[in-house]
Design an enzyme around this catalytic site. Structure first.
Site, PDB file in Angstrom:
ATOM      1  N   SER A 172       4.358  -1.764   6.810  1.00 19.44           N
ATOM      2  CA  SER A 172       4.650  -0.620   7.668  1.00 19.44           C
ATOM      3  C   SER A 172       3.614  -0.773   8.840  1.00 19.44           C
ATOM      4  O   SER A 172       3.654  -1.619   9.710  1.00 19.44           O
ATOM      5  CB  SER A 172       4.429   0.578   6.921  1.00 19.44           C
ATOM      6  OG  SER A 172       4.696   2.009   7.628  1.00 19.44           O
ATOM      7  N   THR A 173       2.857   0.261   9.225  1.00 17.64           N
ATOM      8  CA  THR A 173       2.150   0.366  10.306  1.00 17.64           C
ATOM      9  C   THR A 173       1.034  -0.899  10.334  1.00 17.64           C
ATOM     10  O   THR A 173       0.635  -1.220   9.528  1.00 17.64           O
ATOM     11  CB  THR A 173       1.061   1.521  10.278  1.00 17.64           C
ATOM     12  OG1 THR A 173       1.759   2.773   9.795  1.00 17.64           O
ATOM     13  CG2 THR A 173       0.260   1.850  11.391  1.00 17.64           C
ATOM     14  N   HIS A 198       9.130  -0.868   7.991  1.00 14.75           N
ATOM     15  CA  HIS A 198       9.577   0.490   8.419  1.00 14.75           C
ATOM     16  C   HIS A 198       9.526   0.718   9.820  1.00 14.75           C
ATOM     17  O   HIS A 198       8.786   0.305  10.582  1.00 14.75           O
ATOM     18  CB  HIS A 198       8.334   1.495   7.802  1.00 14.75           C
ATOM     19  CG  HIS A 198       8.190   1.611   6.666  1.00 14.75           C
ATOM     20  ND1 HIS A 198       7.111   2.046   5.959  1.00 14.75           N
ATOM     21  CD2 HIS A 198       9.206   1.388   5.396  1.00 14.75           C
ATOM     22  CE1 HIS A 198       7.358   2.101   4.585  1.00 14.75           C
ATOM     23  NE2 HIS A 198       8.374   1.793   4.119  1.00 14.75           N
ATOM     24  N   MET A 291       0.724   2.615   6.200  1.00 13.28           N
ATOM     25  CA  MET A 291       0.447   3.904   5.694  1.00 13.28           C
ATOM     26  C   MET A 291       1.161   4.510   4.494  1.00 13.28           C
ATOM     27  O   MET A 291       2.555   3.993   4.617  1.00 13.28           O
ATOM     28  CB  MET A 291       0.635   5.002   6.824  1.00 13.28           C
ATOM     29  CG  MET A 291       0.194   6.322   6.571  1.00 13.28           C
ATOM     30  SD  MET A 291      -1.731   6.426   6.497  1.00 13.28           S
ATOM     31  CE  MET A 291      -1.874   8.118   6.288  1.00 13.28           C
ATOM     32  N   ASP A 294       4.695   3.814  -0.285  1.00  9.37           N
ATOM     33  CA  ASP A 294       6.051   2.936  -0.475  1.00  9.37           C
ATOM     34  C   ASP A 294       5.690   1.485  -0.957  1.00  9.37           C
ATOM     35  O   ASP A 294       5.201   0.781  -0.444  1.00  9.37           O
ATOM     36  CB  ASP A 294       6.754   3.084   0.769  1.00  9.37           C
ATOM     37  CG  ASP A 294       8.171   2.474   0.500  1.00  9.37           C
ATOM     38  OD1 ASP A 294       8.764   2.553  -0.534  1.00  9.37           O
ATOM     39  OD2 ASP A 294       8.884   2.011   1.531  1.00  9.37           O
TER      40      ASP A 294
END
Length: 357
Positions: A172-173, A198, A291, A294
């Site tokens: 993600s991030t 993401h 973050m 998940d």
């Protein structure tokens, strides 16, 4: 708690007003200024530097990408790109992610005010997550990734062996830059890879195209029914979940719309759980910077099914969140730095089809 100082940079007065209204509703956020272009932003930043910048990309006088590169060179700061869904806007956004932006929020050309208010929760969460990002840990452009010399050539793995294994990654991030650094270091011949990063709809296709042009592997946005083949990397499309399915002697992906899982669609947990069921011990699972939580339970499912599981370490993560939760859940076999992940993948592929653990 000290509020997160946010600077909004967008040439649309409507967008500036909407973003200011939305962000100001969260007591943890404080919009210190909303300006029409990067030149005004640079003037404002001389007196007060923001914690997070919400940035449009397509602007007159100076485009957002040029401004972003200046900021990252001068004083690395978390940037959330608020970009249009046009083809040009999507391509520019992918370039911005490669240049150091940590998140992207989409905005349409028409009905933008209503769309932003409808997406207020996503926007606020993106800014709050960005504030936690350590952008100094982003891989620099062209930064080499540790890889044993033997891994730079094609792997001497039979196609039938590679086809019976699969590698699943979730991020993600900070993941766009991390994935780029890993994939660029990988040789031909590795098992097929399935990836959830993401990212909103309309941005995953140009992201996959960019990666395809940078590495030896065949990288593409996944379509329903695509085969998972050696040397191929399938990126889950934004707005749809991707699952692994068994088909004959190999694998294919199923791409479907569905409710968000852990606030995300696509979801890493959805992918990892499907890999546990379809591939079992013939899989390698990797959870990277990001973050939230998940993927943590899905990776544990993979481990319990016999797969080898890895997590990116805290020191190299832009946000030590998803990988931290996976470690806490007990589903990680080894914790490794970003620079070692490509080597781990090569070693995994090199010892197939024996027990990967």
């Amino acid at each position: 708690m000290t509020p997160i100082r946010v600077l909004v940079v967008d040439d649309s007065a409507v967008v500036r007003q909407a973003l200011t209204e939305i962000l100001s509703q969260d007591p943890r956020l404080r919009v210190i200024a909303a300006v029409a272009d990067p030149l005004f932003a640079l003037q404002r930043m001389r007196s007060q530097w923001p914690d997070v910048i919400v940035l449009d990309i397509e602007m007159p006088r100076m485009d957002g990408l040029t401004f972003l590169r200046q900021v990252m060179a001068q004083r690395p700061t978390p940037v959330v790109v608020c970009s249009s869904l046009t083809g040009h806007g999507a391509a520019m956004t992918v370039a911005a992610l490669a240049a150091g932006a940590v998140a992207v929020v989409a905005k349409p050309k028409a009905g933008v005010r209503a769309h932003l208010h409808a997406s207020a929760g996503e926007l606020v969460q993106a800014v709050r997550s960005a504030a936690l990002a350590n952008v100094r840990r982003l891989p620099a452009a062209g930064e080499p990734v540790a890889l044993e010399p033997a891994g730079t050539a094609s792997l001497p793995v039979a196609d039938r062996e590679a086809a019976s294994h699969v590698i699943a990654l979730g991020a993600s991030t900070g993941g766009t830059q991390a994935l780029e650094s890993v994939l660029k270091a990988l040789p031909d011949g590795i098992p097929g890879m399935v990836v959830v990063q993401h990212m909103p709809e309309a941005f995953t296709a140009p992201f996959a195209q960019r990666l395809d042009g940078l590495c030896r592997l065949d990288v593409r946005e996944a379509r329903d029914g695509d085969a998972v083949l050696p040397g191929r990397v399938l990126i889950a499309p934004g707005g749809r979940h991707m699952s692994l399915r068994r088909g004959g002697t190999g694998y294919f992906v199923e791409v479907r719309c569905g409710p968000a899982v852990h606030h995300h669609c696509p979801s890493v947990d959805v992918l990892f759980r499907s890999v546990a069921g379809a591939a079992g011990a013939r899989a390698l699972g990797i959870i990277m910077t990001g973050m939230g939580a998940d993927g943590a339970l899905g990776l544990r499912d993979m481990q319990r099914a016999g797969a080898l599981t890895l997590a990116q370490d805290e020191a190299s993560s832009v946000v030590f969140g998803m990988n931290r939760e996976a470690i806490r859940a007990g589903g990680v076999d080894r914790v490794v730095p970003l620079g070692a992940l490509a080597g781990e993948i090569v070693r995994y592929a090199g010892r197939m089809p024996s027990d990967s653990r």
